[in-house]
Scaffold this motif. Structure first.
Motif, short mmCIF file in Angstrom:
data_model
loop_
_atom_site.label_atom_id
_atom_site.label_comp_id
_atom_site.label_asym_id
_atom_site.label_seq_id
_atom_site.Cartn_x
_atom_site.Cartn_y
_atom_site.Cartn_z
N GLY A 82 28.71 -106.83 10.21
CA GLY A 82 27.98 -105.63 9.83
C GLY A 82 27.21 -105.70 8.52
N LYS A 83 27.35 -106.81 7.81
CA LYS A 83 26.62 -106.87 6.54
C LYS A 83 26.24 -108.31 6.20
CE LYS A 83 30.85 -106.93 3.64
NZ LYS A 83 31.82 -107.15 4.71
N GLU B 183 22.43 -104.20 5.70
CA GLU B 183 23.14 -103.87 6.95
C GLU B 183 22.58 -104.73 8.09
OE1 GLU B 183 23.24 -99.78 7.88
OE2 GLU B 183 24.36 -99.22 6.09
N THR B 184 23.47 -105.44 8.77
CA THR B 184 23.04 -106.34 9.84
C THR B 184 22.34 -105.59 10.97
OG1 THR B 184 24.99 -107.69 9.33
CG2 THR B 184 23.83 -108.17 11.38
N MET C 102 22.21 -118.25 7.82
CA MET C 102 22.67 -117.26 8.81
C MET C 102 23.60 -117.86 9.85
SD MET C 102 21.39 -114.30 8.01
CE MET C 102 22.07 -113.59 9.50
N GLY C 103 24.62 -117.10 10.18
CA GLY C 103 25.43 -117.38 11.36
C GLY C 103 24.93 -116.55 12.52
N SER C 104 25.74 -116.41 13.56
CA SER C 104 25.36 -115.60 14.72
C SER C 104 26.63 -114.98 15.30
CB SER C 104 24.68 -116.47 15.78
OG SER C 104 25.62 -116.96 16.72
N GLY D 43 33.66 -112.01 6.07
CA GLY D 43 33.11 -110.67 6.26
C GLY D 43 31.60 -110.57 6.15
N TRP D 44 30.90 -111.73 6.27
CA TRP D 44 29.45 -111.72 6.10
C TRP D 44 28.78 -112.39 7.30
CZ3 TRP D 44 28.18 -108.81 2.04
CH2 TRP D 44 29.12 -108.65 1.01
N ASP D 45 27.68 -111.79 7.79
CA ASP D 45 26.92 -112.39 8.89
C ASP D 45 25.90 -113.42 8.39
OD1 ASP D 45 28.09 -110.91 11.05
OD2 ASP D 45 27.02 -109.15 10.31
N GLY D 46 25.62 -113.38 7.11
CA GLY D 46 24.67 -114.33 6.54
C GLY D 46 24.55 -114.11 5.05
N ILE D 47 23.75 -114.97 4.43
CA ILE D 47 23.54 -114.91 2.97
C ILE D 47 22.04 -115.05 2.70
CG2 ILE D 47 24.03 -115.99 0.74
CD1 ILE D 47 26.65 -117.07 2.02
#
Length: 689
Positions: free
Chosen positions: A6-7, A22-23, A61-63, A109-113
């Protein structure tokens, strides 16, 4: 949003400010490259800047599949931003690496940076769950990629321990783990702004293309460390497990009954190294993968490297000693430690050797170079060459610019592109062994893109039949059989086998334009955004299936994604999202100065017949005299005028202006990119309808 945290972490290095995005704002792009491009579009206000400019925006980024049990994909991670490797313009570009970074980022807790700005002094970013710190890197700057990671492991692992478990902070609820952080770091090549500098994670996972190591160096960013104790909520865990079991039972390698045939997803889970395997070693894989394409060795030499890193020095070494020695492993390890792109080092060293043999390069020669080529193949030679490149010592300052720019400095670029001794066919990027004169879609997709595409979708159509034919065997599938099986998979251009006709007569056709389009949109979505691994996907043909039809399609890639995020995305809908991302990328290239007149190969591709490459012959399926057969593409060259005609067909197929190659409003509008069309129009760069 199942499958997401989510972030997205946003780090402004200039102001040492940490915020979040926000993702869900970017969820239509799903993940990886798609979200990276959309964020870049929004945050990088001037897209004409150089990659070394502090305003360059880099995303990691991840997925949704990152960190899950999705086979051959959950360990991949995508990097985007303006690169510094390509020539003459540093295009907005991408790179990708495996390992465990993307999964650990999700667990934190992170979808990307997102990285913006430039720190006033060297720093590293320390991510422990939601606790994020920008830390001074005084003790890390100057270290190799491996040394820097070990130092960070030491720092993070100093946290409170309890019965062997590590706490991520003094807070009682911070969580405990037995894992060490996943670190992405640059070496000395990146610190010295090398255009071929990489990002390295663990021993051998590298984001090589684009020169992102140099970009990080320009931002004074040494490393990012992530560690987390969270988990990933999936929409239907049972469906995800069932999809994996079904893929394993029906398509993956069967140890009890291995099938003879051509494989991809079904390949044996063995190593992907090209140098001789050490006797005492075992396979090592990325997070969640069904293959172990790397090795961990008992000696510690050459561990975790695969593919071209293992090619880089092995042949030089064998020629010197008549067999491979430990020096090949030492050279590969040095490459990873300094953080240098393996292809640049390999093809660049080949180029230097040719100049040396011509009597142009050497001590006191026209190009004064202290390297002793009598020692080429030894570890000592590799050490000197790589050190000079990493630290820009003497002529190493030219090497660090990449060998196309080095040739330009030496006044040799035009001549060496004409003769073909500088095998850099497109955008200043080194040849990948898959020459545009033979494997047409590889070359075309690279030249209409931003870099060597490094996408092996149809590469088996060369390796498999060529090895069979040169080995005196009947190919496992005839040219007509394999093209028919694959053509059924090529949505939205399905059931057109002529897309796979690699004869020279078909090289300039609309069929080839469709194949290149399919390659780009499949890659932009399923590989670069959802992050399925290039070495296992797409599964276009598979000997485990009775009809040899592989897993790719509605029962393949979407099955895993839907189980994680919910919904019923089809393979075709994913391809349409890929088209949207591909159009967005091309709008960025257009703002950077792309015009069809720039889209040309190096002269040798048009003027010098192809030598057949690694095996001396390069067989591909094609139609001759009305019949499908495997055609040896050795001896071919491309026709300039016909390639220009092909570009016109390709641009029309994409809905772009054939006079300029720029995206049109109608093409962008159908994809929901009106705001992109508005920006191009404001700058008088919108293609004519």
């Amino acid at each position: 949003m199942k499958g997401y945290q989510g972030k997205i972490l946003r780090v402004d290095l200039s102001n040492r400010k940490i915020t979040k995005i926000e993702t869900k704002k970017y969820a239509e792009y799903v993940g990886g490259h798609g979200i990276g491009s959309a964020i870049f579009w929004d945050l990088c206000k001037d897209k004409t800047i150089d990659g070394f400019d502090p305003a360059n925006v880099v995303t990691i980024m991840g997925s949704p599949i990152s960190g899950t049990i999705t086979p051959s994909g959950s360990g991949r991670c995508e990097v985007t931003g303006i690169g510094v490797q390509s020539y003459p313009i540093g295009w907005y570009t991408r790179s990708n690496f495996g390992g465990r970074f993307s999964g650990m980022m999700k667990y934190a807790g992170w979808d990307g940076i997102v990285i913006e700005g430039k720190a006033d002094k060297p720093v590293w970013i320390d991510v422990r769950n939601s606790d994020v710190k920008i830390r001074d890197a005084d003790g890390l700057w100057g270290l190799s990629t491996w040394e820097a990671q070990e130092e960070i492991w030491e720092v993070v692992n100093k946290s409170v321990t309890k019965d062997g478990w590590k706490a991520l902070s003094s807070s009682r609820d911070a969580g405990f783990t037995t894992q060490k952080p996943a670190v992405l770091a640059i070496g000395q090549a990146g610190e010295n702004l090398g255009r071929s500098a990489c990002l390295i994670h663990d021993a051998g996972n590298g984001a090589g293309q684009g020169g992102f190591g140099g970009v990080w160096g320009s931002k004074n960013l040494k490393a990012i460390s992530v560690i987390g104790t969270g988990s990933i909520e999936t929409d239907d865990p049972n469906a995800l497990i069932e999809a994996r079991i079904a893929a394993k039972n029906n398509y993956a390698y069967n140890f009890d009954d291995p099938k003879v045939g051509w494989n991809r997803f079904s390949s044996s889970p063995t190593l992907g190294g090209f140098y001789d395997r050490e006797e005492e070693s075992r396979p090592q894989s990325c997070m969640g993968c069904i293959a172990g394409c790397r090795a961990r060795t008992a000696s510690g030499l050459g561990s975790e490297s695969s593919c071209v890193e293992t090619i880089f020095y092995a042949d030089f070494n064998r020629r010197k000693f008549g067999k491979q020695t430990r020096d090949a492993y030492v050279a590969t390890d040095l490459l990873q430690k300094y953080g240098i792109n393996a292809y640049e080092a390999w093809r660049g060293l080949e180029y230097l050797e040719k100049l040396y043999k011509l009597g142009v390069l050497g001590p006191g020669k026209e190009i004064d170079c202290p390297l002793d080529f009598e020692q080429l193949g030894t570890a000592e030679f590799a050490e000197e060459f790589l050190r000079m490149t990493a630290f820009r010592e003497g002529i190493g300052d030219d090497f660090a610019e990449g060998f196309v720019r080095a040739a330009e400095r030496w006044g040799r670029l035009e001549e060496d592109w004409k003769t073909g001794i500088l095998v850099y066919p497109y955008w200043g990027c080194p040849d990948h062994m898959y020459d545009p004169r033979a494997e047409i879609e590889w070359g075309y997709a690279s030249i209409v893109g931003d870099r060597d595409m490094n996408q092996h979708d149809f590469n088996g159509l060369y390796w498999d039949p060529t090895k069979d034919i040169l080995g005196g065997k009947q190919p496992y599938l005839s040219a007509e059989e394999v093209t028919k099986v694959i053509a059924e998979k090529l949505v939205p251009f399905e059931n057109n086998p002529k897309m796979l006709d690699f004869s020279l007569e078909n090289a300039y056709s609309e069929d080839m334009a469709k194949l290149v389009s399919w390659t780009q949109i499949y890659g932009r979505f399923w590989k670069n955004s959802v992050l399925f691994c290039d070495w296992r996907w797409p599964d276009l043909y598979n000997p485990n299936a009775p009809d040899n039809s592989g897993l790719t399609g509605d029962e393949g890639e979407p099955k895993f994604l839907n189980a994680i995020i919910g919904g019923n995305m089809t393979f075709s809908e994913g391809m349409e999202t890929g088209r949207k991302i591909w159009n967005l990328d091309n709008a960025i290239y257009t703002l950077q100065g792309r015009h069809r007149d720039l889209v040309k190969f190096a002269d040798y591709i048009y003027d010098i017949p192809y030598d057949g490459g690694l095996m001396g012959s390069y067989y591909l399926p094609g139609i001759e005299n009305g019949e499908w057969k495997y055609i040896d593409t050795k001896g071919r060259k491309l026709d300039r005028d016909k390639f220009e005609e092909w570009k016109t067909k390709y641009y029309k197929l994409e809905g772009w202006d054939p006079e300029t190659g720029w995206p049109t409003r109608s093409a962008l509008k159908t994809l929901g990119l009106n705001h992109v069309a508005d920006e191009l129009e404001k700058r008088s760069l919108l293609g004519k309808e």
